[in-house]
Motif scaffolding. Structure first.
Motif, PDB file in Angstrom:
ATOM      1  N   LEU A   1       0.823  -1.202   0.000  1.00  0.00           N
ATOM      2  CA  LEU A   1       0.000   0.000   0.000  1.00  0.00           C
ATOM      3  C   LEU A   1       0.860   1.257   0.000  1.00  0.00           C
ATOM      4  CD1 LEU A   1      -2.763  -1.116   2.548  1.00  0.00           C
ATOM      5  CD2 LEU A   1      -2.732  -1.367   0.061  1.00  0.00           C
ATOM      6  N   VAL A   2       1.965   1.233   0.730  1.00  0.00           N
ATOM      7  CA  VAL A   2       2.885   2.377   0.731  1.00  0.00           C
ATOM      8  C   VAL A   2       3.460   2.591  -0.665  1.00  0.00           C
ATOM      9  CG1 VAL A   2       5.089   3.242   1.611  1.00  0.00           C
ATOM     10  CG2 VAL A   2       3.441   2.192   3.185  1.00  0.00           C
ATOM     11  N   TYR A   3       3.888   1.525  -1.306  1.00  0.00           N
ATOM     12  CA  TYR A   3       4.420   1.601  -2.672  1.00  0.00           C
ATOM     13  C   TYR A   3       3.364   2.152  -3.626  1.00  0.00           C
ATOM     14  CZ  TYR A   3       5.620  -0.298  -7.307  1.00  0.00           C
ATOM     15  OH  TYR A   3       5.848  -0.467  -8.645  1.00  0.00           O
ATOM     16  N   ASN A   4       2.135   1.646  -3.525  1.00  0.00           N
ATOM     17  CA  ASN A   4       1.077   2.135  -4.403  1.00  0.00           C
ATOM     18  C   ASN A   4       0.793   3.613  -4.175  1.00  0.00           C
ATOM     19  OD1 ASN A   4       0.762  -0.340  -5.607  1.00  0.00           O
ATOM     20  ND2 ASN A   4      -1.058  -0.920  -4.458  1.00  0.00           N
ATOM     21  N   ASN A   5       0.892   4.063  -2.916  1.00  0.00           N
ATOM     22  CA  ASN A   5       0.625   5.458  -2.626  1.00  0.00           C
ATOM     23  C   ASN A   5       1.731   6.366  -3.155  1.00  0.00           C
ATOM     24  OD1 ASN A   5      -0.978   7.548  -1.276  1.00  0.00           O
ATOM     25  ND2 ASN A   5       0.792   7.751   0.061  1.00  0.00           N
ATOM     26  N   ARG A   6       2.985   5.969  -2.942  1.00  0.00           N
ATOM     27  CA  ARG A   6       4.099   6.854  -3.286  1.00  0.00           C
ATOM     28  C   ARG A   6       4.514   6.770  -4.750  1.00  0.00           C
ATOM     29  NH1 ARG A   6       8.282   6.272   1.879  1.00  0.00           N
ATOM     30  NH2 ARG A   6       6.672   6.421   3.522  1.00  0.00           N
ATOM     31  N   VAL A   7       4.296   5.607  -5.365  1.00  0.00           N
ATOM     32  CA  VAL A   7       4.807   5.410  -6.727  1.00  0.00           C
ATOM     33  C   VAL A   7       3.681   5.190  -7.732  1.00  0.00           C
ATOM     34  CG1 VAL A   7       6.311   3.994  -8.191  1.00  0.00           C
ATOM     35  CG2 VAL A   7       6.953   4.439  -5.807  1.00  0.00           C
ATOM     36  N   VAL A   8       2.800   4.234  -7.451  1.00  0.00           N
ATOM     37  CA  VAL A   8       1.826   3.802  -8.448  1.00  0.00           C
ATOM     38  C   VAL A   8       0.739   4.845  -8.691  1.00  0.00           C
ATOM     39  CG1 VAL A   8       0.067   2.056  -8.978  1.00  0.00           C
ATOM     40  CG2 VAL A   8       2.258   1.366  -7.993  1.00  0.00           C
ATOM     41  N   TRP A   9       0.311   5.525  -7.634  1.00  0.00           N
ATOM     42  CA  TRP A   9      -0.831   6.441  -7.770  1.00  0.00           C
ATOM     43  C   TRP A   9      -0.579   7.486  -8.849  1.00  0.00           C
ATOM     44  CZ3 TRP A   9      -5.580   5.855  -5.721  1.00  0.00           C
ATOM     45  CH2 TRP A   9      -6.463   6.942  -5.821  1.00  0.00           C
ATOM     46  N   LYS A  10       0.636   8.012  -8.917  1.00  0.00           N
ATOM     47  CA  LYS A  10       0.929   9.055  -9.914  1.00  0.00           C
ATOM     48  C   LYS A  10       0.904   8.500 -11.338  1.00  0.00           C
ATOM     49  CE  LYS A  10       5.932   8.491  -9.242  1.00  0.00           C
ATOM     50  NZ  LYS A  10       7.162   9.130  -8.678  1.00  0.00           N
ATOM     51  N   TRP A  11       1.106   7.177 -11.475  1.00  0.00           N
ATOM     52  CA  TRP A  11       1.044   6.589 -12.816  1.00  0.00           C
ATOM     53  C   TRP A  11      -0.352   6.666 -13.413  1.00  0.00           C
ATOM     54  CZ3 TRP A  11       3.905   1.408 -11.402  1.00  0.00           C
ATOM     55  CH2 TRP A  11       5.271   1.686 -11.196  1.00  0.00           C
ATOM     56  N   MET A  12      -1.373   6.738 -12.565  1.00  0.00           N
ATOM     57  CA  MET A  12      -2.741   6.775 -13.071  1.00  0.00           C
ATOM     58  C   MET A  12      -2.979   8.002 -13.954  1.00  0.00           C
ATOM     59  SD  MET A  12      -4.158   4.016 -12.001  1.00  0.00           S
ATOM     60  CE  MET A  12      -2.551   3.258 -12.195  1.00  0.00           C
ATOM     61  N   GLU A  13      -2.206   9.062 -13.732  1.00  0.00           N
ATOM     62  CA  GLU A  13      -2.343  10.246 -14.567  1.00  0.00           C
ATOM     63  C   GLU A  13      -1.893   9.979 -16.002  1.00  0.00           C
ATOM     64  OE1 GLU A  13      -0.226  13.407 -12.690  1.00  0.00           O
ATOM     65  OE2 GLU A  13      -1.471  13.386 -10.876  1.00  0.00           O
TER      66      GLU A  13
END
Length: 350
Positions: free
Chosen positions: A113-125
């Motif tokens: 979840l930490v990885y998804n928050n810090r790295v993956v979430w911005k990929w959604m853009e």
């Protein structure tokens, strides 16, 4: 098992049947808020703070560096989502949360979840760009040291959630002595198998960036090899078992065919090649698995490939001269399968 909107009473069931529920409002407005709330709760240490006995919004806010009013709003979302219980404004982890985000649990997914928050979430853009151009993120080529650390921590968390069931169900050949784990830098699948098969030794092949952030396996029977399966030569007829877990979705059709041929050549007679993956359903409709279809889009965005159907995966194996075995599903992980295939007991010359 499918992820879906489920009614909790007869009136909600009737509303769903009559198409009276505005599902786009749930998907487009509420689900993103819930997802980000869960990710931030893990990243800010909220789950672990509540687990440690900080039951009030004031205590959680002070410990996690949050403001009290927004922290209370966050805690209430987590309670509504089943992560917390709330009584008299006191919060506690639910049994579900204790297993999946509790620091004392072997199944703790907080690092993911930490990885998804810090790295993956911005990929959604980048999703709109991917849809318009077909160009994904292809993140393995752009990670810095911090992102490799976060990624490997996340992969360990994901592996921990399945390794016991994986090892129990994996079709390890009788009297197997040596296996190859392709891309398994964290070593958890290997160690889970060795706990059941102590005579089994292992080679782990992974990229330098992945192996550099790992601790040494700590076992003489486990050897790490820096390399890329697309480029690294394998010794013919050297392995009883070859595992490729959570990698096929990074490779193209041709690359997966090539890897299957390399695996077939490297297997001893009677050896088994296992592809451990989320799979794309054969037909995309409401009866198919949302995990598979959403994973296909996600991995298309992030690695320019995507998930594959079981039939497609078995095609690579059959073209390599392997005989597919029955796919093995996971009881608790929808859409994930071990897809094994066996080489002939005696290979044909030439």
């Amino acid at each position: 098992m499918k992820l879906k909107t489920s009614p909790e009473n007869v009136f909600e069931w009737l509303a769903l049947r009559l198409n009276l529920v505005p599902l786009p409002l749930l998907h487009g407005q509420m689900f993103p808020v819930i997802a980000k709330a869960v990710l931030l709760a893990a990243d800010k240490g909220v789950f672990h703070a509540v687990e440690a006995g900080l039951e009030s919004a004031e205590a959680v806010a002070a410990t996690c560096g949050l403001q009290v009013a927004p922290a209370r709003q966050l805690l209430n979302v987590l309670a509504s989502s089943g992560y917390l219980s709330c009584k008299n404004h006191r919060y506690r982890l639910s049994p579900m949360a204790r297993k999946w985000v509790g620091s004392k649990s072997r199944s703790d997914l907080s690092d993911l979840l930490v990885y998804n928050n810090r790295v993956v979430w911005k990929w959604m853009e980048h999703l709109e760009t991917y849809l318009e151009t077909g160009s994904g993120v292809d993140y393995h080529k752009s990670f810095n040291k911090e992102e490799w650390d976060l990624y490997q921590n996340a992969m360990r968390a994901v592996a921990r959630s399945e390794v016991e069931e994986f090892a129990r169900k994996c079709p390890v050949p009788e009297k197997a002595r040596l296996m190859l784990d392709i891309g398994g830098a964290h070593g958890l699948h290997v160690k889970a198998l060795r706990a059941r098969y102590p005579a089994l030794e292992a080679h782990i092949l992974d990229l330098p960036g992945a192996l550099d952030v790992q601790e040494e396996p700590g076992e003489d029977s486990i050897t790490t090899i820096q390399g890329n399966i697309l480029e690294t030569d394998l010794v013919p007829e050297s392995y009883d078992l070859i595992l490729m877990s959570s990698l096929a979705h990074h490779f193209s059709w041709e690359e997966n065919r090539f890897i299957a041929r390399k695996a077939a050549d490297a297997l001893k007679p009677g050896g088994v090649y296992v592809i451990n993956e989320f799979v794309n359903p054969e037909h995309a409709d409401r009866k198919s698995g949302l995990v598979g279809t959403s994973s296909n889009l996600f991995f298309g965005l992030t690695s320019t490939s995507g998930t594959w159907t079981i039939a497609e995966t078995q095609d690579w194996q059959k073209e390599a001269g392997l005989k597919p075995l029955k796919p093995i599903g996971y009881a608790a992980i929808p859409g994930r399968f071990q897809i094994p295939a066996r080489i002939a007991s005696a290979k044909n010359p030439g």
